[in-house]
Write a protein that holds these residues in place. Sequence first.
Motif, PDB file in Angstrom:
ATOM      1  N   ARG A  19       0.814  -1.211   0.000  1.00 19.83           N
ATOM      2  CA  ARG A  19       0.000   0.000   0.000  1.00 19.83           C
ATOM      3  C   ARG A  19       0.852   1.267   0.000  1.00 19.83           C
ATOM      4  O   ARG A  19       0.362   2.350  -0.326  1.00 19.83           O
ATOM      5  CB  ARG A  19      -0.919   0.004   1.214  1.00 19.83           C
ATOM      6  N   LEU A  20       2.114   1.143   0.373  1.00 21.94           N
ATOM      7  CA  LEU A  20       2.998   2.303   0.321  1.00 21.94           C
ATOM      8  C   LEU A  20       3.150   2.797  -1.113  1.00 21.94           C
ATOM      9  O   LEU A  20       3.379   3.985  -1.343  1.00 21.94           O
ATOM     10  CB  LEU A  20       4.352   1.953   0.912  1.00 21.94           C
ATOM     11  N   LEU A  21       3.021   1.893  -2.085  1.00 20.11           N
ATOM     12  CA  LEU A  21       3.089   2.302  -3.482  1.00 20.11           C
ATOM     13  C   LEU A  21       1.940   3.237  -3.821  1.00 20.11           C
ATOM     14  O   LEU A  21       2.115   4.198  -4.582  1.00 20.11           O
ATOM     15  CB  LEU A  21       3.050   1.068  -4.394  1.00 20.11           C
ATOM     16  N   ASP A  22       0.765   2.967  -3.260  1.00 17.20           N
ATOM     17  CA  ASP A  22      -0.378   3.860  -3.477  1.00 17.20           C
ATOM     18  C   ASP A  22      -0.078   5.250  -2.931  1.00 17.20           C
ATOM     19  O   ASP A  22      -0.385   6.267  -3.560  1.00 17.20           O
ATOM     20  CB  ASP A  22      -1.634   3.303  -2.792  1.00 17.20           C
ATOM     21  N   LEU A  23       0.523   5.292  -1.745  1.00 19.29           N
ATOM     22  CA  LEU A  23       0.842   6.579  -1.126  1.00 19.29           C
ATOM     23  C   LEU A  23       1.826   7.363  -1.990  1.00 19.29           C
ATOM     24  O   LEU A  23       1.670   8.575  -2.174  1.00 19.29           O
ATOM     25  CB  LEU A  23       1.421   6.353   0.274  1.00 19.29           C
ATOM     26  N   VAL A  24       2.822   6.700  -2.526  1.00 20.05           N
ATOM     27  CA  VAL A  24       3.795   7.375  -3.386  1.00 20.05           C
ATOM     28  C   VAL A  24       3.109   7.936  -4.630  1.00 20.05           C
ATOM     29  O   VAL A  24       3.371   9.073  -5.046  1.00 20.05           O
ATOM     30  CB  VAL A  24       4.929   6.408  -3.774  1.00 20.05           C
ATOM     31  N   GLN A  25       2.216   7.160  -5.221  1.00 19.47           N
ATOM     32  CA  GLN A  25       1.519   7.621  -6.424  1.00 19.47           C
ATOM     33  C   GLN A  25       0.587   8.789  -6.129  1.00 19.47           C
ATOM     34  O   GLN A  25       0.522   9.763  -6.894  1.00 19.47           O
ATOM     35  CB  GLN A  25       0.724   6.461  -7.036  1.00 19.47           C
ATOM     36  N   VAL A  26      -0.118   8.713  -5.007  1.00 20.91           N
ATOM     37  CA  VAL A  26      -0.998   9.809  -4.621  1.00 20.91           C
ATOM     38  C   VAL A  26      -0.189  11.078  -4.361  1.00 20.91           C
ATOM     39  O   VAL A  26      -0.572  12.181  -4.768  1.00 20.91           O
ATOM     40  CB  VAL A  26      -1.831   9.428  -3.377  1.00 20.91           C
ATOM     41  N   MET A  27       0.950  10.917  -3.687  1.00 22.11           N
ATOM     42  CA  MET A  27       1.792  12.080  -3.399  1.00 22.11           C
ATOM     43  C   MET A  27       2.338  12.698  -4.676  1.00 22.11           C
ATOM     44  O   MET A  27       2.423  13.919  -4.798  1.00 22.11           O
ATOM     45  CB  MET A  27       2.948  11.651  -2.484  1.00 22.11           C
ATOM     46  N   ASP A  28       2.700  11.874  -5.655  1.00 18.52           N
ATOM     47  CA  ASP A  28       3.167  12.386  -6.939  1.00 18.52           C
ATOM     48  C   ASP A  28       2.106  13.277  -7.589  1.00 18.52           C
ATOM     49  O   ASP A  28       2.404  14.362  -8.087  1.00 18.52           O
ATOM     50  CB  ASP A  28       3.504  11.232  -7.889  1.00 18.52           C
ATOM     51  N   ARG A  29       0.868  12.796  -7.561  1.00 20.92           N
ATOM     52  CA  ARG A  29      -0.202  13.569  -8.204  1.00 20.92           C
ATOM     53  C   ARG A  29      -0.507  14.850  -7.440  1.00 20.92           C
ATOM     54  O   ARG A  29      -0.718  15.905  -8.048  1.00 20.92           O
ATOM     55  CB  ARG A  29      -1.462  12.713  -8.317  1.00 20.92           C
ATOM     56  N   ILE A  30      -0.529  14.762  -6.119  1.00 17.73           N
ATOM     57  CA  ILE A  30      -0.790  15.959  -5.315  1.00 17.73           C
ATOM     58  C   ILE A  30       0.300  17.000  -5.536  1.00 17.73           C
ATOM     59  O   ILE A  30       0.018  18.193  -5.688  1.00 17.73           O
ATOM     60  CB  ILE A  30      -0.896  15.586  -3.822  1.00 17.73           C
ATOM     61  N   ARG A  31       1.545  16.559  -5.558  1.00 13.40           N
ATOM     62  CA  ARG A  31       2.655  17.483  -5.782  1.00 13.40           C
ATOM     63  C   ARG A  31       2.533  18.180  -7.134  1.00 13.40           C
ATOM     64  O   ARG A  31       2.865  19.352  -7.279  1.00 13.40           O
ATOM     65  CB  ARG A  31       3.978  16.733  -5.689  1.00 13.40           C
ATOM     66  N   ALA A  32       2.055  17.456  -8.127  1.00 13.24           N
ATOM     67  CA  ALA A  32       1.948  18.012  -9.480  1.00 13.24           C
ATOM     68  C   ALA A  32       0.716  18.886  -9.669  1.00 13.24           C
ATOM     69  O   ALA A  32       0.766  19.868 -10.418  1.00 13.24           O
ATOM     70  CB  ALA A  32       1.945  16.871 -10.499  1.00 13.24           C
ATOM     71  N   GLU A  33      -0.395  18.568  -8.989  1.00 13.17           N
ATOM     72  CA  GLU A  33      -1.660  19.212  -9.317  1.00 13.17           C
ATOM     73  C   GLU A  33      -2.233  20.117  -8.242  1.00 13.17           C
ATOM     74  O   GLU A  33      -3.099  20.947  -8.531  1.00 13.17           O
ATOM     75  CB  GLU A  33      -2.699  18.141  -9.675  1.00 13.17           C
ATOM     76  N   CYS A  34      -1.790  19.984  -6.986  1.00 15.26           N
ATOM     77  CA  CYS A  34      -2.363  20.786  -5.905  1.00 15.26           C
ATOM     78  C   CYS A  34      -1.621  22.123  -5.800  1.00 15.26           C
ATOM     79  O   CYS A  34      -0.388  22.136  -5.633  1.00 15.26           O
ATOM     80  CB  CYS A  34      -2.265  20.030  -4.575  1.00 15.26           C
ATOM     81  N   PRO A  35      -2.336  23.255  -5.871  1.00 13.20           N
ATOM     82  CA  PRO A  35      -1.667  24.570  -5.810  1.00 13.20           C
ATOM     83  C   PRO A  35      -0.875  24.782  -4.529  1.00 13.20           C
ATOM     84  O   PRO A  35       0.170  25.440  -4.562  1.00 13.20           O
ATOM     85  CB  PRO A  35      -2.838  25.558  -5.912  1.00 13.20           C
ATOM     86  N   TRP A  36      -1.347  24.237  -3.408  1.00  7.42           N
ATOM     87  CA  TRP A  36      -0.629  24.421  -2.149  1.00  7.42           C
ATOM     88  C   TRP A  36       0.571  23.481  -2.062  1.00  7.42           C
ATOM     89  O   TRP A  36       1.692  23.905  -1.802  1.00  7.42           O
ATOM     90  CB  TRP A  36      -1.557  24.187  -0.960  1.00  7.42           C
ATOM     91  N   SER A  37       0.327  22.199  -2.294  1.00 10.80           N
ATOM     92  CA  SER A  37       1.386  21.205  -2.143  1.00 10.80           C
ATOM     93  C   SER A  37       2.532  21.430  -3.122  1.00 10.80           C
ATOM     94  O   SER A  37       3.694  21.167  -2.804  1.00 10.80           O
ATOM     95  CB  SER A  37       0.822  19.794  -2.331  1.00 10.80           C
ATOM     96  N   SER A  38       2.221  21.916  -4.317  1.00 12.38           N
ATOM     97  CA  SER A  38       3.257  22.098  -5.328  1.00 12.38           C
ATOM     98  C   SER A  38       4.238  23.201  -4.973  1.00 12.38           C
ATOM     99  O   SER A  38       5.331  23.267  -5.553  1.00 12.38           O
ATOM    100  CB  SER A  38       2.613  22.401  -6.687  1.00 12.38           C
ATOM    101  N   GLN A  39       3.880  24.067  -4.007  1.00 14.04           N
ATOM    102  CA  GLN A  39       4.744  25.185  -3.639  1.00 14.04           C
ATOM    103  C   GLN A  39       5.531  24.941  -2.351  1.00 14.04           C
ATOM    104  O   GLN A  39       6.322  25.793  -1.946  1.00 14.04           O
ATOM    105  CB  GLN A  39       3.898  26.457  -3.468  1.00 14.04           C
ATOM    106  N   GLN A  40       5.323  23.799  -1.708  1.00 15.25           N
ATOM    107  CA  GLN A  40       5.948  23.570  -0.407  1.00 15.25           C
ATOM    108  C   GLN A  40       7.433  23.237  -0.537  1.00 15.25           C
ATOM    109  O   GLN A  40       7.884  22.696  -1.545  1.00 15.25           O
ATOM    110  CB  GLN A  40       5.222  22.456   0.340  1.00 15.25           C
ATOM    111  N   THR A  41       8.192  23.584   0.512  1.00 13.62           N
ATOM    112  CA  THR A  41       9.621  23.309   0.585  1.00 13.62           C
ATOM    113  C   THR A  41       9.927  22.548   1.871  1.00 13.62           C
ATOM    114  O   THR A  41       9.070  22.427   2.758  1.00 13.62           O
ATOM    115  CB  THR A  41      10.428  24.620   0.591  1.00 13.62           C
TER     116      THR A  41
END
Length: 330
Positions: free
Chosen positions: A127-149
């Motif tokens: 299930r960790l693979l699901d988390l990695v994939q979800v995080m990839d999409r959030i990083r790419a598409e979420c306006p807030w997450s994509s700007q975090q450092t």
Amino acid sequence: MNETSPVDPAQPTGRIVLLTTSHRVAPGLLSWPAWQVLHAADRVVCGDGAHPQVPYLREAGVAVDTGSPTAEELVAQCAGGRTVVVVATGEGEPALTDGLARLAGSGRVAMPELELLPASYDLPGARLLDLVQVMDRIRAECPWSSQQTHKGLAKYAVEEAYELVEAIEEGDREELREELGDVLLQVVFHARIAEEDPETPFSVDDVAATIVTKLIHRHPHVFGDAVAQTPEEVRDQWIRLKAVEKRRTSVTDGVPLHQPGLALAAKLASRVRTAGLTVPLPTGDGIGYDLLTLAARAESEGVDPEAALRAAARVYREAIRGVEGVGEED
């Protein structure tokens, strides 16, 4: 639509095999029983022409028909003892299984044998693979997450760690599971950000590989020939190996100075005691030196001073609420 036949005990009714696979396992890596059934089947069908298994099945010589037959059509195709394999889609074919259940319950249809055959299974941690994939999409598409450092997220790592400790101390299992997930999210989030570094990028796989290497190296009594039979021996061995790895010259090296004061004092006292050093506690005026003495005493008695103070503070909090007349329902 093909008509189904009435119940006839003498007529071979065949078999329907619902073949399920995990999307967390590489397509084509199926169990041997699954391959046996697929090659021996009279017909193999899949409702999703884009199913990732279809190209691998065809490459292995299995003819796959794409389409979504009804329950009645499948039953008719099994007449005469034929076997039909249905390669399940991600939803698990609920419409088909519901239709088969209705036919079986009617008592008017000669039903084939129904079999569920898992062709691939999730390994522990899949299930960790699901988390990695979800995080990839959030990083790419979420306006807030994509700007975090890393720096911007640092405070959340501290907050989530404290919330995890609170769940542990409260003994709340549901909360513990949730807070562990929140801490895990911080790890995956930081690893995802690290992939974008132009100079020294690394991924969550690199993070996992690093900790695996470290754990194996620091557990020679598990993965090697070293002997450590008590928790104390394991801890001492860990400290020695860590000191060599980090090339530390002082027992205080590696102790984070920004952690809470009581925890810092206890950690320093622990390092001194483990190393067998004799270092008198500094004396001076002020409550800081008193707290240092208390923290060192707690550590020597096997008590976590931070946890002890939090427990006392909770009692104090309830006393305050009692004076205020505030109950749990408030």
